[in-house]
Design an enzyme around this catalytic site. Structure first.
Site, PDB file in Angstrom:
ATOM      1  N   SER A 176       0.913  -1.316  -0.134  1.00 47.69           N
ATOM      2  CA  SER A 176       0.045  -0.223   0.026  1.00 47.69           C
ATOM      3  C   SER A 176       0.840   1.224  -0.082  1.00 47.69           C
ATOM      4  O   SER A 176       0.489   2.207  -0.767  1.00 47.69           O
ATOM      5  CB  SER A 176      -0.858  -0.103   1.056  1.00 47.69           C
ATOM      6  OG  SER A 176      -1.897  -1.103   1.042  1.00 47.69           O
ATOM      7  N   THR A 184      -5.434  -3.772   7.810  1.00 45.15           N
ATOM      8  CA  THR A 184      -5.205  -5.123   7.287  1.00 45.15           C
ATOM      9  C   THR A 184      -5.012  -6.373   8.458  1.00 45.15           C
ATOM     10  O   THR A 184      -5.290  -5.890   9.739  1.00 45.15           O
ATOM     11  CB  THR A 184      -3.955  -5.003   6.658  1.00 45.15           C
ATOM     12  OG1 THR A 184      -3.876  -6.454   5.629  1.00 45.15           O
ATOM     13  CG2 THR A 184      -2.595  -4.900   7.231  1.00 45.15           C
ATOM     14  N   LYS A 212      -8.925  -6.225  10.831  1.00 45.07           N
ATOM     15  CA  LYS A 212     -10.308  -5.713  10.178  1.00 45.07           C
ATOM     16  C   LYS A 212     -11.527  -5.708  10.889  1.00 45.07           C
ATOM     17  O   LYS A 212     -12.432  -5.110  10.526  1.00 45.07           O
ATOM     18  CB  LYS A 212     -10.235  -6.483   8.851  1.00 45.07           C
ATOM     19  CG  LYS A 212      -9.228  -6.122   7.993  1.00 45.07           C
ATOM     20  CD  LYS A 212      -9.403  -6.931   6.349  1.00 45.07           C
ATOM     21  CE  LYS A 212      -8.317  -6.604   5.508  1.00 45.07           C
ATOM     22  NZ  LYS A 212      -8.363  -7.097   4.258  1.00 45.07           N
ATOM     23  N   ASN A 238     -11.587  -2.116   6.083  1.00 42.38           N
ATOM     24  CA  ASN A 238     -10.252  -2.091   5.566  1.00 42.38           C
ATOM     25  C   ASN A 238      -9.778  -0.496   5.231  1.00 42.38           C
ATOM     26  O   ASN A 238      -8.520  -0.289   5.174  1.00 42.38           O
ATOM     27  CB  ASN A 238      -9.897  -2.577   4.356  1.00 42.38           C
ATOM     28  CG  ASN A 238     -10.507  -2.330   3.012  1.00 42.38           C
ATOM     29  OD1 ASN A 238     -11.365  -1.507   3.050  1.00 42.38           O
ATOM     30  ND2 ASN A 238      -9.832  -2.468   1.761  1.00 42.38           N
ATOM     31  N   ASP A 294     -12.443  -3.928  -0.084  1.00 47.29           N
ATOM     32  CA  ASP A 294     -11.783  -5.101  -0.726  1.00 47.29           C
ATOM     33  C   ASP A 294     -12.822  -5.793  -1.726  1.00 47.29           C
ATOM     34  O   ASP A 294     -12.451  -6.211  -2.812  1.00 47.29           O
ATOM     35  CB  ASP A 294     -11.555  -6.153   0.229  1.00 47.29           C
ATOM     36  CG  ASP A 294     -10.306  -6.003   1.022  1.00 47.29           C
ATOM     37  OD1 ASP A 294      -9.470  -5.421   0.831  1.00 47.29           O
ATOM     38  OD2 ASP A 294     -10.443  -6.272   2.329  1.00 47.29           O
ATOM     39  N   GLY A 339     -13.367 -20.786  -1.273  1.00 47.99           N
ATOM     40  CA  GLY A 339     -13.040 -20.065  -0.112  1.00 47.99           C
ATOM     41  C   GLY A 339     -14.054 -19.574   0.641  1.00 47.99           C
ATOM     42  O   GLY A 339     -15.135 -18.952   0.095  1.00 47.99           O
ATOM     43  N   ALA A 340     -13.821 -19.456   1.966  1.00 46.94           N
ATOM     44  CA  ALA A 340     -15.087 -18.654   2.766  1.00 46.94           C
ATOM     45  C   ALA A 340     -14.435 -18.002   3.964  1.00 46.94           C
ATOM     46  O   ALA A 340     -14.899 -17.536   5.070  1.00 46.94           O
ATOM     47  CB  ALA A 340     -15.844 -19.756   3.389  1.00 46.94           C
ATOM     48  N   GLY A 341     -13.260 -17.370   3.510  1.00 50.87           N
ATOM     49  CA  GLY A 341     -12.617 -16.731   4.817  1.00 50.87           C
ATOM     50  C   GLY A 341     -12.950 -14.927   4.427  1.00 50.87           C
ATOM     51  O   GLY A 341     -13.773 -14.792   3.918  1.00 50.87           O
ATOM     52  N   THR A 360     -13.541 -26.242   4.476  1.00 50.55           N
ATOM     53  CA  THR A 360     -14.638 -26.589   5.712  1.00 50.55           C
ATOM     54  C   THR A 360     -15.719 -26.152   5.167  1.00 50.55           C
ATOM     55  O   THR A 360     -16.211 -24.988   5.242  1.00 50.55           O
ATOM     56  CB  THR A 360     -14.147 -25.618   6.932  1.00 50.55           C
ATOM     57  OG1 THR A 360     -12.794 -25.764   7.023  1.00 50.55           O
ATOM     58  CG2 THR A 360     -14.692 -25.998   8.066  1.00 50.55           C
ATOM     59  N   GLU A 364     -18.819 -26.375   6.634  1.00 47.61           N
ATOM     60  CA  GLU A 364     -19.625 -25.507   7.320  1.00 47.61           C
ATOM     61  C   GLU A 364     -19.399 -24.253   7.455  1.00 47.61           C
ATOM     62  O   GLU A 364     -20.433 -23.220   7.393  1.00 47.61           O
ATOM     63  CB  GLU A 364     -19.277 -26.041   8.988  1.00 47.61           C
ATOM     64  CG  GLU A 364     -20.003 -27.310   9.482  1.00 47.61           C
ATOM     65  CD  GLU A 364     -21.622 -27.164   8.972  1.00 47.61           C
ATOM     66  OE1 GLU A 364     -22.473 -26.298   9.389  1.00 47.61           O
ATOM     67  OE2 GLU A 364     -21.922 -28.072   8.181  1.00 47.61           O
TER      68      GLU A 364
HETATM   69  N1  LIG Z   1      -5.303  -9.291  -4.102  1.00 53.68           N
HETATM   70  C1  LIG Z   1      -5.839  -8.830  -3.004  1.00 53.68           C
HETATM   71  O1  LIG Z   1      -6.086  -7.707  -2.820  1.00 53.68           O
HETATM   72  C2  LIG Z   1      -6.073  -9.702  -1.728  1.00 53.68           C
HETATM   73  C3  LIG Z   1      -6.895  -9.218  -0.794  1.00 53.68           C
HETATM   74  C4  LIG Z   1      -7.099 -10.137   0.474  1.00 53.68           C
HETATM   75  C5  LIG Z   1      -6.728 -11.489   0.438  1.00 53.68           C
HETATM   76  N2  LIG Z   1      -5.697 -11.936  -0.803  1.00 53.68           N
HETATM   77  C6  LIG Z   1      -5.075 -13.061  -0.716  1.00 53.68           C
HETATM   78  O2  LIG Z   1      -6.378 -14.006  -0.647  1.00 53.68           O
HETATM   79  C7  LIG Z   1      -6.077 -15.369   0.067  1.00 53.68           C
HETATM   80  C8  LIG Z   1      -7.240 -15.448   1.116  1.00 53.68           C
HETATM   81  O3  LIG Z   1      -6.873 -14.349   2.298  1.00 53.68           O
HETATM   82  P1  LIG Z   1      -8.356 -14.294   3.292  1.00 53.68           P
HETATM   83  O4  LIG Z   1      -7.691 -13.087   3.939  1.00 53.68           O
HETATM   84  O5  LIG Z   1      -9.431 -14.461   3.005  1.00 53.68           O
HETATM   85  O6  LIG Z   1      -7.619 -15.667   4.305  1.00 53.68           O
HETATM   86  P2  LIG Z   1      -8.416 -16.301   5.333  1.00 53.68           P
HETATM   87  O7  LIG Z   1      -9.416 -15.560   5.904  1.00 53.68           O
HETATM   88  O8  LIG Z   1      -7.357 -16.997   6.178  1.00 53.68           O
HETATM   89  O9  LIG Z   1      -9.298 -17.465   4.289  1.00 53.68           O
HETATM   90  C9  LIG Z   1      -8.482 -18.402   3.834  1.00 53.68           C
HETATM   91  C10 LIG Z   1      -9.193 -19.330   2.869  1.00 53.68           C
HETATM   92  O10 LIG Z   1      -8.276 -20.124   2.240  1.00 53.68           O
HETATM   93  C11 LIG Z   1      -8.920 -21.540   2.712  1.00 53.68           C
HETATM   94  N3  LIG Z   1      -7.584 -22.584   2.394  1.00 53.68           N
HETATM   95  C12 LIG Z   1      -6.275 -22.241   2.989  1.00 53.68           C
HETATM   96  N4  LIG Z   1      -5.622 -23.290   2.741  1.00 53.68           N
HETATM   97  C13 LIG Z   1      -6.428 -23.960   2.056  1.00 53.68           C
HETATM   98  C14 LIG Z   1      -5.879 -25.584   1.664  1.00 53.68           C
HETATM   99  N5  LIG Z   1      -4.623 -26.173   1.675  1.00 53.68           N
HETATM  100  N6  LIG Z   1      -7.036 -26.245   0.758  1.00 53.68           N
HETATM  101  C15 LIG Z   1      -7.925 -25.653   0.677  1.00 53.68           C
HETATM  102  N7  LIG Z   1      -8.634 -24.311   1.101  1.00 53.68           N
HETATM  103  C16 LIG Z   1      -7.472 -23.412   1.806  1.00 53.68           C
HETATM  104  C17 LIG Z   1      -9.561 -21.455   3.720  1.00 53.68           C
HETATM  105  O11 LIG Z   1     -10.304 -22.624   3.938  1.00 53.68           O
HETATM  106  P3  LIG Z   1     -10.637 -23.331   5.299  1.00 53.68           P
HETATM  107  O12 LIG Z   1     -12.124 -22.314   5.686  1.00 53.68           O
HETATM  108  O13 LIG Z   1     -11.217 -24.588   5.151  1.00 53.68           O
HETATM  109  O14 LIG Z   1      -9.863 -22.940   6.442  1.00 53.68           O
HETATM  110  C18 LIG Z   1     -10.105 -20.463   3.777  1.00 53.68           C
HETATM  111  O15 LIG Z   1     -11.145 -20.415   2.755  1.00 53.68           O
HETATM  112  C19 LIG Z   1      -4.590 -14.880   0.726  1.00 53.68           C
HETATM  113  O16 LIG Z   1      -3.842 -15.584   0.037  1.00 53.68           O
HETATM  114  C20 LIG Z   1      -4.563 -13.512   0.733  1.00 53.68           C
HETATM  115  O17 LIG Z   1      -3.300 -12.930   0.363  1.00 53.68           O
HETATM  116  C21 LIG Z   1      -5.565 -10.898  -1.665  1.00 53.68           C
END
Ligand SMILES: NC(=O)c1ccc[n+]([C@@H]2O[C@H](COP(=O)([O-])OP(=O)(O)OC[C@H]3O[C@@H](n4cnc5c(N)ncnc54)[C@H](OP(=O)(O)O)[C@@H]3O)[C@@H](O)[C@H]2O)c1
Length: 276
Positions: free
Chosen positions: A16, A61, A65, A86, A100, A123-125, A149, A151
């Protein structure tokens, strides 16, 4: 001089400052963007400090958040739905936004509409949550949330559907299930960290699950072209890398602070930093 910053922990690798200072410098604005490492237990003090010091705004970040909401006076509609902030504007009051999701939407829109599209999110993070709500606010036709996951995916899908009225359901990341769901979709977004450095050979989506009439976005930006994007390109799909979301969310933050963004300049600044 107007001061802005990003707070988080870790913060050393944040792109940033480079992205925003490039705009301030090129357009000769009396503004400066800094980065501060803030520990969880110091978050409230840090926010008070930024206000007291006259900062005009800041980004938030990982890991702050969600917690930051406790110290914010007003929330935008997106931030309220996503339950994460954010970007903060300081204008006597503290106003919290989430750019975001809209950053991802804007990068998708550079290739075409998202309205009425069927979209599968892996993904569901935190990032998936922001993107799912922002897409639903753009009136997408249907959203599928696929997560390791199950759920977590079910919980998010229920919440998105209940709060926005957009049909949303969950599925597992089982290969057979994913193949079927991708076949029905027009846009695929990877919001997991799968494929990120150093695990650059990992992907949840095999070659034979992809098709040419798909837009594939990977929000992972290190590497710039993930295995998923490489294979999507080979399959003839349109691709969008993670730098686009980063740049567009930053551009939205600048607009909130009253600064005109410069997308191409911001993109080049980020790409240059990533190459180093
Ligand atoms: N380009 C951008 O501006 C931007 C912005 C934000 C984030 N990102 C990137 O996006 C990614 C996710 O960020 P986040 O903040 O959402 O993270 P987060 O809240 O920790 O969520 C991570 C997600 O990835 C899944 N996951 C992790 N390892 C896995 C595996 N080995 N197999 C299957 N699923 C897996 C998790 O599944 P579970 O729920 O099962 O654990 C969860 O859904 C990161 O790489 C981050 O750097 C990029």
């Amino acid at each position: 001089m107007k001061y802005f910053c990003v707070i988080g922990e870790p913060i050393e690798h944040s792109l940033s400052p480079v992205m925003h200072n490039a705009v301030f410098k090129k357009h000769k604005l009396e503004c400066k963007y800094l980065a501060f490492r803030v520990k969880k237990e110091e978050l409230e003090n840090a926010v008070r400090g930024l206000k007291a010091l006259g900062f005009k705004g800041f980004n938030v970040t990982i890991p702050h958040k969600e917690k930051i909401i406790e110290y914010i006076d007003e929330l935008s509609k997106e931030a309220r739905l996503i339950k994460a902030v954010n970007t903060v504007k300081i204008d006597k009051k503290l106003i919290g936004y989430n750019t975001d999701g809209i950053g991802a939407v804007k990068s998708l829109k550079s290739l075409g509409e998202v309205k009425d599209k069927k979209i599968i999110i892996l993904g569901a993070g935190g990032a998936a949550r922001a993107i799912a709500f922002s897409l639903a606010l753009e009136k997408t036709r249907e959203i599928i949330i696929a997560n390791r996951t199950l759920e977590k995916a079910k919980k998010l899908a229920k919440e998105v559907e209940e709060k926005t009225g957009v049909k949303t359901h969950a599925c597992s990341i089982d290969k057979k299930v994913l193949k079927e769901k991708i076949k029905e979709s027009e846009i695929l977004i990877n919001c997991t960290s799968v494929g990120m450095y150093p695990d650059i050979n990992s992907t949840l989506v095999e070659k034979d699950m992809l098709k040419s009439d798909l837009v594939v976005m990977d929000i992972v930006y290190n590497p710039l072209e993930t295995r998923l994007l490489k294979e999507a390109k080979k399959a003839g799909a349109k691709i969008i890398n993670g730098v686009e979301m980063l740049v567009y969310q930053g551009a939205e933050a600048l607009k909130i602070w009253g600064v005109e963004p410069d997308i191409e300049l911001m993109r080049q600044a980020v790409l240059k930093e990533l190459k180093q």
